[in-house]
Motif scaffolding. Sequence first.
Motif, PDB file in Angstrom:
ATOM      1  N   THR A 169       0.988   5.415  -0.010  1.00  0.00           N
ATOM      2  CA  THR A 169       0.251   6.652   0.236  1.00  0.00           C
ATOM      3  C   THR A 169       1.163   7.819  -0.115  1.00  0.00           C
ATOM      4  O   THR A 169       2.300   7.879   0.357  1.00  0.00           O
ATOM      5  CB  THR A 169      -0.192   6.739   1.717  1.00  0.00           C
ATOM      6  OG1 THR A 169      -0.975   5.587   2.021  1.00  0.00           O
ATOM      7  CG2 THR A 169      -1.009   7.986   1.977  1.00  0.00           C
TER       8      THR A 169
ATOM      9  N   THR B  55       0.858  -1.178   0.000  1.00  0.00           N
ATOM     10  CA  THR B  55       0.000   0.000   0.000  1.00  0.00           C
ATOM     11  C   THR B  55       0.896   1.230   0.000  1.00  0.00           C
ATOM     12  O   THR B  55       1.753   1.367   0.877  1.00  0.00           O
ATOM     13  CB  THR B  55      -0.928   0.021   1.224  1.00  0.00           C
ATOM     14  OG1 THR B  55      -1.724  -1.175   1.202  1.00  0.00           O
ATOM     15  CG2 THR B  55      -1.829   1.236   1.232  1.00  0.00           C
TER      16      THR B  55
ATOM     17  N   GLN C 271      -2.738   0.523  -4.169  1.00  0.00           N
ATOM     18  CA  GLN C 271      -2.153  -0.766  -3.804  1.00  0.00           C
ATOM     19  C   GLN C 271      -1.500  -1.388  -5.026  1.00  0.00           C
ATOM     20  O   GLN C 271      -2.079  -1.385  -6.114  1.00  0.00           O
ATOM     21  CB  GLN C 271      -3.206  -1.708  -3.220  1.00  0.00           C
ATOM     22  CG  GLN C 271      -3.728  -1.226  -1.889  1.00  0.00           C
ATOM     23  CD  GLN C 271      -4.650  -2.218  -1.239  1.00  0.00           C
ATOM     24  OE1 GLN C 271      -5.396  -2.916  -1.904  1.00  0.00           O
ATOM     25  NE2 GLN C 271      -4.593  -2.283   0.074  1.00  0.00           N
TER      26      GLN C 271
ATOM     27  N   THR D 259      -3.914   7.096  -2.191  1.00  0.00           N
ATOM     28  CA  THR D 259      -3.470   5.783  -1.741  1.00  0.00           C
ATOM     29  C   THR D 259      -3.752   4.777  -2.847  1.00  0.00           C
ATOM     30  O   THR D 259      -4.829   4.788  -3.441  1.00  0.00           O
ATOM     31  CB  THR D 259      -4.215   5.370  -0.454  1.00  0.00           C
ATOM     32  OG1 THR D 259      -3.982   6.358   0.541  1.00  0.00           O
ATOM     33  CG2 THR D 259      -3.736   4.023   0.053  1.00  0.00           C
TER      34      THR D 259
ATOM     35  N   THR E 202      -4.245  13.555  -0.578  1.00  0.00           N
ATOM     36  CA  THR E 202      -3.631  12.264  -0.282  1.00  0.00           C
ATOM     37  C   THR E 202      -4.186  11.222  -1.246  1.00  0.00           C
ATOM     38  O   THR E 202      -5.401  11.112  -1.410  1.00  0.00           O
ATOM     39  CB  THR E 202      -3.945  11.842   1.171  1.00  0.00           C
ATOM     40  OG1 THR E 202      -3.464  12.861   2.047  1.00  0.00           O
ATOM     41  CG2 THR E 202      -3.307  10.510   1.511  1.00  0.00           C
TER      42      THR E 202
END
Length: 167
Positions: free
Chosen positions: A55, A53, A83, A81, A79
């Motif tokens: 960020t 992950t 994966q 994020t 922000t």
Amino acid sequence: MNLKPSLLLALALLANCTAQTGGYQAPEFGAAPPGAPDGTCWGRLETPAVIETVTEQVLVQPAVLGANGQVVRPASYRTETRQNIIKERSQRWFETPCPVQMSQEFVESLQRALAVRGLYAGQITGQMDARTQAAVRQWQQARGLDSGMLSLETARALGLVAVARNS
């Protein structure tokens, strides 16, 4: 119906043979990969995917500076994020001795074979206990199979199962 105790044990193992031990999950007895020959037994090693992950702060609007170089309006960020799959999930089938073959005498021979190789230091009990599985795993890990479930290939390499001849 008059059945011997050893046959009753074998039938019980066949009826309910689901086992879980660190690192692998063995399917119910009878499950096998597509195309597996009848009368063979199989173990399955499932390895979960490895996911990372990440960020990050992403600049939405840069800072505004005045004529004198001072910040009039600070930068703004959002922000994000995401994966990333580092390693895909995998499933590996391997042939195993069938439960009816895993008699007390067979497991005692397995324990002795592992002890001679310095992998098993316990008592010869004939039980496929955690210590025996750990020794099996240690042997198999060095050969690319991270499982405490005895593979047929390992049983052959230890001299416990005859190697079929090619005709």
